[in-house]
Design a protein around this motif. Sequence first.
Motif, PDB file in Angstrom:
ATOM      1  N   TRP A 269       5.713  -2.922  -3.917  1.00 41.84           N
ATOM      2  CA  TRP A 269       5.852  -4.103  -3.145  1.00 41.84           C
ATOM      3  C   TRP A 269       4.849  -4.062  -1.910  1.00 41.84           C
ATOM      4  O   TRP A 269       4.327  -2.975  -1.480  1.00 41.84           O
ATOM      5  CB  TRP A 269       7.026  -4.250  -2.554  1.00 41.84           C
ATOM      6  N   ALA A 270       4.277  -5.283  -1.494  1.00 39.90           N
ATOM      7  CA  ALA A 270       3.320  -5.476  -0.698  1.00 39.90           C
ATOM      8  C   ALA A 270       3.324  -6.673   0.064  1.00 39.90           C
ATOM      9  O   ALA A 270       3.911  -7.783  -0.185  1.00 39.90           O
ATOM     10  CB  ALA A 270       1.857  -5.359  -1.421  1.00 39.90           C
ATOM     11  N   LYS A 271       3.220  -6.452   1.528  1.00 40.59           N
ATOM     12  CA  LYS A 271       3.435  -7.487   2.419  1.00 40.59           C
ATOM     13  C   LYS A 271       2.148  -8.199   2.684  1.00 40.59           C
ATOM     14  O   LYS A 271       1.177  -7.433   3.250  1.00 40.59           O
ATOM     15  CB  LYS A 271       4.354  -7.367   3.396  1.00 40.59           C
ATOM     16  N   ASP A 272       1.934  -9.429   2.658  1.00 39.15           N
ATOM     17  CA  ASP A 272       0.808 -10.089   3.196  1.00 39.15           C
ATOM     18  C   ASP A 272       1.361 -10.724   4.513  1.00 39.15           C
ATOM     19  O   ASP A 272       1.969 -11.850   4.665  1.00 39.15           O
ATOM     20  CB  ASP A 272       0.363 -11.180   2.206  1.00 39.15           C
ATOM     21  N   CYS A 273       0.516 -10.122   5.658  1.00 39.99           N
ATOM     22  CA  CYS A 273       1.211 -10.675   7.034  1.00 39.99           C
ATOM     23  C   CYS A 273       0.694 -11.905   7.334  1.00 39.99           C
ATOM     24  O   CYS A 273       1.151 -12.509   8.363  1.00 39.99           O
ATOM     25  CB  CYS A 273       0.846  -9.412   7.796  1.00 39.99           C
ATOM     26  N   TYR A 274      -0.336 -12.340   6.590  1.00 34.69           N
ATOM     27  CA  TYR A 274      -1.027 -13.622   7.106  1.00 34.69           C
ATOM     28  C   TYR A 274      -0.248 -14.758   6.615  1.00 34.69           C
ATOM     29  O   TYR A 274      -0.171 -15.699   7.202  1.00 34.69           O
ATOM     30  CB  TYR A 274      -2.581 -13.718   6.698  1.00 34.69           C
ATOM     31  N   ILE A 275       0.234 -14.764   5.374  1.00 35.32           N
ATOM     32  CA  ILE A 275       0.817 -15.806   4.951  1.00 35.32           C
ATOM     33  C   ILE A 275       2.243 -15.606   4.398  1.00 35.32           C
ATOM     34  O   ILE A 275       3.101 -16.587   4.117  1.00 35.32           O
ATOM     35  CB  ILE A 275       0.208 -16.304   3.518  1.00 35.32           C
ATOM     36  N   ASP A 276       2.847 -14.599   5.298  1.00 36.18           N
ATOM     37  CA  ASP A 276       4.246 -14.228   5.133  1.00 36.18           C
ATOM     38  C   ASP A 276       4.940 -14.256   3.829  1.00 36.18           C
ATOM     39  O   ASP A 276       5.794 -14.765   3.484  1.00 36.18           O
ATOM     40  CB  ASP A 276       5.160 -15.246   6.132  1.00 36.18           C
ATOM     41  N   THR A 277       4.393 -13.702   2.747  1.00 34.85           N
ATOM     42  CA  THR A 277       4.736 -13.496   1.452  1.00 34.85           C
ATOM     43  C   THR A 277       4.946 -11.912   0.953  1.00 34.85           C
ATOM     44  O   THR A 277       4.229 -11.271   1.725  1.00 34.85           O
ATOM     45  CB  THR A 277       3.964 -14.294   0.438  1.00 34.85           C
ATOM     46  N   ILE A 278       5.791 -11.564   0.004  1.00 34.61           N
ATOM     47  CA  ILE A 278       5.956 -10.448  -0.420  1.00 34.61           C
ATOM     48  C   ILE A 278       5.398 -10.423  -2.093  1.00 34.61           C
ATOM     49  O   ILE A 278       6.112 -11.171  -2.632  1.00 34.61           O
ATOM     50  CB  ILE A 278       7.396  -9.695  -0.347  1.00 34.61           C
ATOM     51  N   GLU A 279       4.476  -9.616  -2.351  1.00 34.03           N
ATOM     52  CA  GLU A 279       4.203  -9.512  -3.847  1.00 34.03           C
ATOM     53  C   GLU A 279       5.098  -8.136  -4.327  1.00 34.03           C
ATOM     54  O   GLU A 279       5.122  -7.315  -3.622  1.00 34.03           O
ATOM     55  CB  GLU A 279       2.783  -9.249  -4.233  1.00 34.03           C
ATOM     56  N   ILE A 280       5.586  -8.366  -5.546  1.00 34.11           N
ATOM     57  CA  ILE A 280       6.427  -7.306  -6.269  1.00 34.11           C
ATOM     58  C   ILE A 280       5.611  -6.952  -7.500  1.00 34.11           C
ATOM     59  O   ILE A 280       5.413  -7.911  -8.439  1.00 34.11           O
ATOM     60  CB  ILE A 280       7.955  -7.786  -6.464  1.00 34.11           C
ATOM     61  N   TRP A 281       5.263  -5.811  -7.856  1.00 30.14           N
ATOM     62  CA  TRP A 281       4.682  -5.314  -9.010  1.00 30.14           C
ATOM     63  C   TRP A 281       5.540  -4.217  -9.777  1.00 30.14           C
ATOM     64  O   TRP A 281       6.226  -3.545  -9.205  1.00 30.14           O
ATOM     65  CB  TRP A 281       3.314  -4.796  -8.613  1.00 30.14           C
ATOM     66  N   VAL A 282       5.505  -4.490 -11.176  1.00 24.97           N
ATOM     67  CA  VAL A 282       6.354  -3.374 -11.747  1.00 24.97           C
ATOM     68  C   VAL A 282       5.291  -2.854 -12.841  1.00 24.97           C
ATOM     69  O   VAL A 282       4.504  -3.525 -13.263  1.00 24.97           O
ATOM     70  CB  VAL A 282       7.672  -3.876 -12.479  1.00 24.97           C
ATOM     71  N   MET A 283       5.601  -1.520 -13.064  1.00 25.35           N
ATOM     72  CA  MET A 283       4.763  -0.858 -14.026  1.00 25.35           C
ATOM     73  C   MET A 283       5.593  -0.819 -15.550  1.00 25.35           C
ATOM     74  O   MET A 283       6.812   0.053 -15.682  1.00 25.35           O
ATOM     75  CB  MET A 283       4.553   0.609 -13.803  1.00 25.35           C
ATOM     76  N   LYS A 284       5.347  -1.828 -16.306  1.00 24.04           N
ATOM     77  CA  LYS A 284       6.274  -1.980 -17.297  1.00 24.04           C
ATOM     78  C   LYS A 284       6.435  -0.790 -18.446  1.00 24.04           C
ATOM     79  O   LYS A 284       7.338  -0.573 -19.095  1.00 24.04           O
ATOM     80  CB  LYS A 284       5.780  -3.071 -18.355  1.00 24.04           C
ATOM     81  N   GLU A 285       5.171   0.049 -18.633  1.00 25.22           N
ATOM     82  CA  GLU A 285       5.295   1.307 -19.336  1.00 25.22           C
ATOM     83  C   GLU A 285       4.774   2.440 -18.334  1.00 25.22           C
ATOM     84  O   GLU A 285       3.791   2.470 -17.952  1.00 25.22           O
ATOM     85  CB  GLU A 285       4.369   1.064 -20.576  1.00 25.22           C
ATOM     86  N   TYR A 286       5.720   3.479 -18.162  1.00 26.43           N
ATOM     87  CA  TYR A 286       5.427   4.559 -17.336  1.00 26.43           C
ATOM     88  C   TYR A 286       4.275   5.402 -17.500  1.00 26.43           C
ATOM     89  O   TYR A 286       3.963   5.568 -18.810  1.00 26.43           O
ATOM     90  CB  TYR A 286       6.423   5.527 -17.214  1.00 26.43           C
ATOM     91  N   LYS A 287       3.411   5.410 -16.755  1.00 24.18           N
ATOM     92  CA  LYS A 287       1.955   6.343 -16.674  1.00 24.18           C
ATOM     93  C   LYS A 287       0.974   5.522 -17.436  1.00 24.18           C
ATOM     94  O   LYS A 287      -0.086   6.038 -17.807  1.00 24.18           O
ATOM     95  CB  LYS A 287       2.257   7.684 -17.388  1.00 24.18           C
ATOM     96  N   MET A 288       1.346   4.248 -17.497  1.00 20.27           N
ATOM     97  CA  MET A 288       0.337   3.370 -17.987  1.00 20.27           C
ATOM     98  C   MET A 288      -0.196   2.454 -16.962  1.00 20.27           C
ATOM     99  O   MET A 288       0.578   1.048 -16.879  1.00 20.27           O
ATOM    100  CB  MET A 288       0.741   2.603 -19.367  1.00 20.27           C
ATOM    101  N   PRO A 289      -1.240   2.637 -16.084  1.00 20.40           N
ATOM    102  CA  PRO A 289      -1.464   1.644 -15.111  1.00 20.40           C
ATOM    103  C   PRO A 289      -2.005   0.415 -15.545  1.00 20.40           C
ATOM    104  O   PRO A 289      -1.828  -0.688 -14.679  1.00 20.40           O
ATOM    105  CB  PRO A 289      -2.650   2.259 -14.430  1.00 20.40           C
ATOM    106  N   SER A 290      -2.336   0.273 -16.891  1.00 14.07           N
ATOM    107  CA  SER A 290      -2.737  -1.353 -17.442  1.00 14.07           C
ATOM    108  C   SER A 290      -1.427  -2.242 -17.722  1.00 14.07           C
ATOM    109  O   SER A 290      -1.629  -3.314 -18.005  1.00 14.07           O
ATOM    110  CB  SER A 290      -3.488  -0.912 -18.773  1.00 14.07           C
ATOM    111  N   SER A 291      -0.443  -1.369 -17.660  1.00 15.38           N
ATOM    112  CA  SER A 291       0.891  -2.207 -17.719  1.00 15.38           C
ATOM    113  C   SER A 291       1.602  -2.804 -16.350  1.00 15.38           C
ATOM    114  O   SER A 291       2.673  -3.445 -16.394  1.00 15.38           O
ATOM    115  CB  SER A 291       1.924  -1.187 -18.364  1.00 15.38           C
ATOM    116  N   TRP A 292       0.881  -2.526 -15.296  1.00 17.07           N
ATOM    117  CA  TRP A 292       1.282  -3.016 -14.104  1.00 17.07           C
ATOM    118  C   TRP A 292       1.183  -4.621 -14.279  1.00 17.07           C
ATOM    119  O   TRP A 292       0.472  -5.156 -14.662  1.00 17.07           O
ATOM    120  CB  TRP A 292       0.272  -2.683 -13.094  1.00 17.07           C
ATOM    121  N   THR A 293       2.567  -5.178 -13.818  1.00 12.68           N
ATOM    122  CA  THR A 293       2.566  -6.669 -13.904  1.00 12.68           C
ATOM    123  C   THR A 293       3.252  -7.127 -12.609  1.00 12.68           C
ATOM    124  O   THR A 293       4.327  -6.797 -11.977  1.00 12.68           O
ATOM    125  CB  THR A 293       3.580  -6.984 -15.097  1.00 12.68           C
TER     126      THR A 293
END
Length: 369
Positions: A269-293
């Motif tokens: 998770w990552a917070k953008d303090c300027y626009i007050d939003t939270i991004e959530i990313w999931v790693m769909k396939e473990y140990k595969m950075p290309s699967s981040w979504t």
Amino acid sequence: MDEEARMDLPHELMIQILLRLPVKSLIRFKCVSKSWFSLISDTNFANSHFQITHTPRVLFISTSTCETRSIDFESSLNDDVSVSASLNLDFLLPESYLNLEIKGSCRGFIFLHCYPNKYLWNPSTGFHKQIPFSPFGSSLYAEYFYGFGYDPSTDDYLLVSMLIDPVTNISSQLEFFSLRGNTWKEIEIEGSHFRYSNPIEDEQPKPGLLFNEAIHWLAYRHDSRLLRDVIVVFDLMERKLFDMDLPYEFDHQLDYCGLWVFGEFLSLWAKDCYIDTIEIWVMKEYKMPSSWTKTHVLSFDSMPTDYFSPLCCTKSGDIIETDGDTGLVKSDDKGQLLEHLSFHNDSHGSHVAIYTESLISLPCDGEQA
């Protein structure tokens, strides 16, 4: 239940009923008879009960008094039935309360660091064990990446700490304590590949996230003169250290980010303090950075505080996070506030962890609270 009624109940059926009862009830039922005491105390019964019931809860510990609260986050936060109190922390000295930190949770046990001592504690049973000091002479002023997890291949629990040199601010050694072996072991970190540092200035590193039999930390990796944002991983079964890349499109300061488990996935998770939003990313396939979504972009205009640190999600997909002080916030997957409740009146705040109710014992002799 009287003796005659229990004799009429098939033994296997009785076991199946007991396996689905909460830990608190089973502890009381140890007094029913010698046979029930033997059954409920059995290691195989405890392991089966953990696999079947698997009841996760949120633990709150008041910073200044060590008053405790245990909350069933699947229920309403305002449901008094879901909150239990008076978990036993009497083995801690009152003068050490303000030094208490929660450094991990695994299979019902909480890793407590109460400087300079370390403990494993089962809130459900009251069992605790003090961990001996490391013999490797680490600096008293050093920072550590801490973690705690379970190796199913050896039925062993490991307490892991990676030292950050106080002068260079770079990792220099990794050590772990084996509960089964009752000993500390050291792994030297050599070469440029394993040079990590704490990404949050003037703060202790966050405790490692246990996921998939490995412990994960956000860190800076030092490559020549460059710094890269990575996830450092210690594999509990292989006893090896490696790292994984963050999402390629990820562009946030690590000060406002964190790791957690969202659904069944390693998540960021990552917070953008300027626009007050939270991004959530999931790693769909473990140990595969290309699967981040990137799965969610949440607006938290309705939140009671600006603080955001998710702990877990419910079965229905609601997000449970701390309010940065003494309470919990429940929001839906759109970021809309559902509930907010404080559990302490402590100006110093609280320590928080997710744990699972468990009858499990450690693979060693310990102390009983």
